[in-house]
Design a protein around this motif. Structure first.
Motif, PDB file in Angstrom:
ATOM      1  N   TRP A 101      -9.449 -50.547 -28.303  1.00 55.52           N
ATOM      2  CA  TRP A 101     -10.610 -51.125 -27.634  1.00 55.52           C
ATOM      3  C   TRP A 101     -11.831 -50.215 -27.665  1.00 55.52           C
ATOM      4  O   TRP A 101     -12.953 -50.688 -27.516  1.00 55.52           O
TER       5      TRP A 101
ATOM      6  N   HIS B 294     -14.314 -53.105 -28.495  1.00 52.65           N
ATOM      7  CA  HIS B 294     -15.458 -53.593 -27.741  1.00 52.65           C
ATOM      8  C   HIS B 294     -16.768 -53.415 -28.493  1.00 52.65           C
ATOM      9  O   HIS B 294     -17.505 -54.382 -28.648  1.00 52.65           O
TER      10      HIS B 294
ATOM     11  N   TRP C 230     -14.921 -50.194 -23.131  1.00 51.31           N
ATOM     12  CA  TRP C 230     -13.688 -50.688 -23.713  1.00 51.31           C
ATOM     13  C   TRP C 230     -12.628 -50.952 -22.670  1.00 51.31           C
ATOM     14  O   TRP C 230     -11.806 -51.850 -22.810  1.00 51.31           O
TER      15      TRP C 230
ATOM     16  N   HIS D  95     -11.055 -54.300 -21.207  1.00 47.78           N
ATOM     17  CA  HIS D  95      -9.996 -55.089 -21.828  1.00 47.78           C
ATOM     18  C   HIS D  95      -8.636 -54.714 -21.277  1.00 47.78           C
ATOM     19  O   HIS D  95      -7.628 -55.294 -21.649  1.00 47.78           O
TER      20      HIS D  95
ATOM     21  N   ASP E 212     -10.871 -61.369 -13.655  1.00 45.39           N
ATOM     22  CA  ASP E 212     -10.139 -61.096 -14.886  1.00 45.39           C
ATOM     23  C   ASP E 212      -8.644 -61.166 -14.640  1.00 45.39           C
ATOM     24  O   ASP E 212      -7.883 -61.674 -15.461  1.00 45.39           O
TER      25      ASP E 212
ATOM     26  N   HIS F  35      -7.068 -63.628 -17.152  1.00 48.73           N
ATOM     27  CA  HIS F  35      -6.628 -62.827 -18.290  1.00 48.73           C
ATOM     28  C   HIS F  35      -5.580 -63.585 -19.089  1.00 48.73           C
ATOM     29  O   HIS F  35      -4.659 -64.166 -18.537  1.00 48.73           O
TER      30      HIS F  35
END
Ligand code: HEM
Ligand code: CU
Lengths: 199, 637
Positions: B266, B270, B317, B320, B393, B397
């Motif tokens: 990530w 990202h 990043w 995530h 999230d 998710h």
């Protein structure tokens, strides 16, 4: 569209040194991204170091002598390297030739030493995550060392042929520049590989 | 001997008009014949190939998307097996991200940046050719593997331990990991070329505050590539080493750590989104200025936003990984910075709207796509701010809400501007106009189809449909929305067929474009369409941010370059003062041979570690062939 000539550049040189040459900027670009690669690898090392209660894992730290010997040679190599830089700017072909041969020999010596360094890491790549990251980092730097040595040897050969034209001296100075990067990149790696496991 | 020396004195100020054009064309053209084409180092030839290849991968990735939507159109369908579905979503994601979205942006830059900055070729043209071959071979390698049923099936992010030998003992993840290296080598090479082209090959007088916004966007993007991609290369190389020679990077039983993969992935993944999105914004700025008939308002604000976005994208990043259990403080910090990144994007949108407001907009197809971009991207940005918050999230998710969000961002942020760019620059590249009528149909079908396909996914996600499932049961009540979504996907897909038809039709019998059909202001429009091999007979001098709007009577130009050797004019970094007439490489077959040697090395090493030994000498030989200066005019006397 109509055009008006407002400037003539006929008098400009056809090659330049350092920031006035394209290849120098290319080398800068590659050093930036390769430097990033080293930084990421160092980050991975430190991450694994942080998540593991024992470090180094199941091994003794590397023996100090090969890495230390290399470090000394690297530092000393800056002297002939910078001398090449000077004579290349003066376009002194005879000395550039000598310098490139000297640097090729130094590079080959370092590659041989690097072989010993791998043998004295005291861990294998498949022993543990510690072994893996140590081998990866050393491998990464060895790739740089090997390509630069290859480059130097080819350039040395080139300078003994009819291709030894004035603008080749600019290539020689770029090679000098890249070698400094290889040296500079090694210093933190030396500390990381040889001294951090002794903390 | 003496004739050569005499001719070497010949400069372009001794010639004019047709004489000069013909001479330069012969000097700079790609050699004829099959081998000549393989040796081409012309950025326009390479760029065109790059663009077409990337669109072929869009088509392939799109076909997979449609297959997925067919499978999901109703409950308990058996069109695709679970196993095939895994491969298909992996191939779709990997193809779109690594073989389409990033390469297509770089491809446009390879074609356009040298023209926009007023030079004759990109910096390091042979590296550029090499980059294209690497991209092509890497893409073919992935797709041939897929056809041979060894394509990857562990997601475009290939999370360990799923992608570790223990859970996936086939060669599939190795193919994925090595494809990454191919495409990253290609992307990194192009970034260095772009940076050096922008820094050193700008036309005299193109100071930093006169650089076209697309060029600025590509400069920022190139830096993002240079700082983000090494991370994924380290990650995927470590993965493949774990699988092939038993290293332990991700093996938690030997001190490795699966989360290391996620961090490395990530840290690249990202910024990757911005690597795709920032060039899109650059395209938007160019199109908008031309069709609003005025310079973009807030030029410095736009540039600062681009740079700020670039910086912030690295700090993000970790969002995530919210559900992997991070320290509280860290999560809060990353939430804040994730929301912060909406600010520069918002600023840019205000600048664009102000430009439209203040201009006299002409609603041609490229501008329609830009407007579509603004709408879709704003929706995607809003759902992005939502998922940046940890509590939300945690809820959504790995549901379809996320799938909806990232397609809004990726398609809205990148594909819509890109299609606008195709309509905008096609006349320059092909010399012929695309049909406006088909273009409008394309836009409306795409806009409606897109929203019908992806908006329902937000709702599906909120009512609990997880992503990466190959089917669902009827009692879930997801069937209607899925059917709607699939219908939208079909419309969206069909709209692209119109582009293909339009392009083929136009290449055969479109109206001739002329130099500057849109009356645009930047230098790529100062030469013919399509541009001649030398791009410009004389290098322009730039005195304004919009040279063709201010110097519309007569373009100031430079004389004094050789007409006997390929020369480009190098200028200083900030002020773009002429410094050196540097030689630009001749065509060469060696970049292709080097790419072939590298391909053998990369693919061979999946099957045997010995490939590292026997694969290296051919690479070394081809590299020496590449750099050996024979054939360079200066060395021939
Ligand atoms: C015709 C347009 C498209 C359609 C209908 C479509 C549809 C889909 C579907 C159904 C999935 C699978 C979701 C799941 O099962 O979890 C998916 C995943 C994905 N799509 Fe698309 N997509 C389209 C275009 C694009 C584009 C243009 C991009 C990138 C530029 C893209 C990037 C991705 C990525 C990265 C994934 C994730 C794959 C994974 O989970 O491994 N898609 N898409
Ligand atoms: Cu992100």
């Amino acid at each position: 569209m109509r055009q008006t000539i407002v400037r003539n550049v006929a008098e400009l040189p056809t090659y330049g040194y350092g920031p006035r040459s394209g290849p120098w900027w290319g080398a800068m670009g590659f050093m930036a991204l390769e430097g990033m690669g080293f930084a990421i690898a160092i980050g991975a090392y430190l991450y694994l170091y942080a998540v593991n209660p024992n470090w180094p894992i199941g091994a003794a730290p590397p023996d100090l002598w090969p890495g230390t010997a290399e470090t000394i040679i690297y530092l000393l190599s800056i002297i002939p390297n910078e001398m090449i830089n000077r004579v290349a700017h003066r376009q002194d072909l005879a000395r550039v030739r000598i310098g490139l041969i000297v640097m090729s020999l130094i590079g080959i010596a370092l590659l041989v030493l690097r072989g010993f360094e791998f043998a004295h890491l005291n861990t294998r790549w498949d022993n543990s995550a510690y072994g893996s990251i140590v081998w990866l980092i050393l491998g990464l730097h060895t790739t740089h060392l090997a390509t630069d040595v290859g480059d130097t040897v080819v350039l040395a050969v080139l300078m003994f042929t009819r291709h030894a034209k004035p603008r080749r001296f600019s290539d020689v100075t770029d090679n000098v520049f890249y070698w400094n990067f290889v040296v500079l990149a090694w210093l933190p790696l030396y500390v990381l590989l040889d001294w951090v496991p002794r903390l | 001997m003496s004739i050569v020396a005499e001719q070497r004195e010949l400069r372009d100020d001794a010639l004019n008009g047709l004489q000069l054009s013909t001479r330069l064309e012969n000097l700079w053209r790609t050699p004829s014949g099959f081998f000549g084409a393989l040796a081409s180092v012309d950025h326009k030839v390479v760029g065109r190939r790059y663009i077409v290849t990337a669109f072929v991968f869009l088509l392939l990735g799109g076909v997979l998307a449609v297959l997925m939507r067919v499978q999901l159109a109703g409950p308990e369908k058996t069109f695709l097996s679970a196993d095939k579905y895994d491969q298909i979503f992996t191939m779709h994601g990997s193809t779109m991200m690594f073989l389409f979205a990033v390469p297509v942006m770089e491809a446009f830059a390879v074609y356009l940046v040298p023209l926009m900055v007023g030079t004759r070729n990109i910096a390091f043209p042979r590296l550029n050719a090499f980059s294209y071959w690497m991209f092509l071979f890497g893409g073919c390698f992935l797709w041939i593997s897929f056809m041979l049923n060894v394509g990857p099936d562990v997601g475009w992010f290939a999370y360990v331990p799923l992608s570790s030998l223990q859970y996936t003992p086939t060669k599939r993840p190795d193919v994925w990991a090595q494809m990454i290296t191919f495409t990253e080598v290609a992307a990194l090479a192009v970034s260095v070329e772009i940076v050096v082209t922008v820094f050193k090959l700008r036309a005299p007088g193109m100071t930093l505050d006169r650089i076209p916004l697309f060029v600025w966007a590509m400069l920022v993007t190139s830096f993002l590539v240079m700082f983000a991609m090494p991370s994924i290369m380290v990650a995927s190389t470590s993965l493949i080493l774990d699988r092939l020679v038993n290293t332990r990077f991700y093996d938690s039983s030997s001190g490795g750590h699966p989360l290391l993969w996620q961090h490395l992935f990530w840290f690249f993944g990202h910024p990757e989104v911005y690597i795709i999105f920032i060039p899109g914004t650059g395209m938007v700025s160019m199109i908008l200025a031309t069709f609003a008939r005025r310079p973009v308002i807030g030029y410095p604000v736009v540039i600062l936003s681009l740079i700020a976005t670039g910086f912030l994208s690295f700090g993000l990043w970790v969002h995530h990984m919210f559900v992997t259990g991070l320290p509280q403080l860290g999560a809060g910090l990353f939430t804040a910075s994730s929301m912060l990144i909406a600010v520069p994007s918002g600023l840019q949108i205000f600048c664009w709207l102000a430009t439209l407001w203040d201009g006299r907009p002409v609603y041609r197809t490229p501008l329609l796509f830009v407007l579509g971009f603004i709408v879709i991207f704003v929706i995607g940005g809003l759902s992005g701010v939502m998922v940046a918050s940890v509590p939300i999230d945690t809820q959504v998710h790995d549901t379809y809400f996320v799938v909806a969000h990232f397609h809004y961002v990726l398609i809205g942020g990148a594909v819509f501007p890109l299609i606008g760019a195709v309509y905008y620059w096609f006349p320059k590249i092909a010399g012929r106009m695309l049909s406006e009528r088909l273009g409008r149909w394309h836009f409306w079908l795409a806009f409606v189809g897109f929203n019908v396909a992806f908006f329902p996914m937000h709702i599906l996600g909120l009512i609990g449909m997880p992503r990466r499932v190959y089917t669902y049961t009827a009692d879930m009540d997801w069937a209607h929305l899925n059917l709607l979504s699939s219908a939208g996907a079909a419309i969206f897909a069909i709209s692209f067929a119109l582009l293909l038809v339009n392009a083929i039709h136009s290449l055969r019998s479109g109206a001739l474009a002329g130099d500057n059909p849109w009356d645009a202001s930047t230098l790529e429009w100062a030469t013919t369409s399509p541009p001649p091999p030398q791009n410009f007979d004389r290098i322009p001098i730039v005195k304004h941010r919009d040279p063709l709007w201010f110097d519309n009577e007569s373009l100031p130009v430079v004389a004094g370059l050789s007409v006997e050797r390929r020369e480009v004019l190098m200028t200083s970094l900030a002020e773009a003062e002429p410094q050196v007439r540097e030689a630009s490489p001749e065509p060469s077959i060696w970049p292709l041979l080097t790419a072939i040697a590298t391909t053998v090395f990369f693919i061979g090493s999946i099957f045997t570690p010995w490939a590292v030994l026997w694969g290296t000498p051919p690479m070394a030989v081809t590299l020496i062939g590449w750099f050996w200066p024979s054939g360079s005019k200066e060395d021939e006397e």
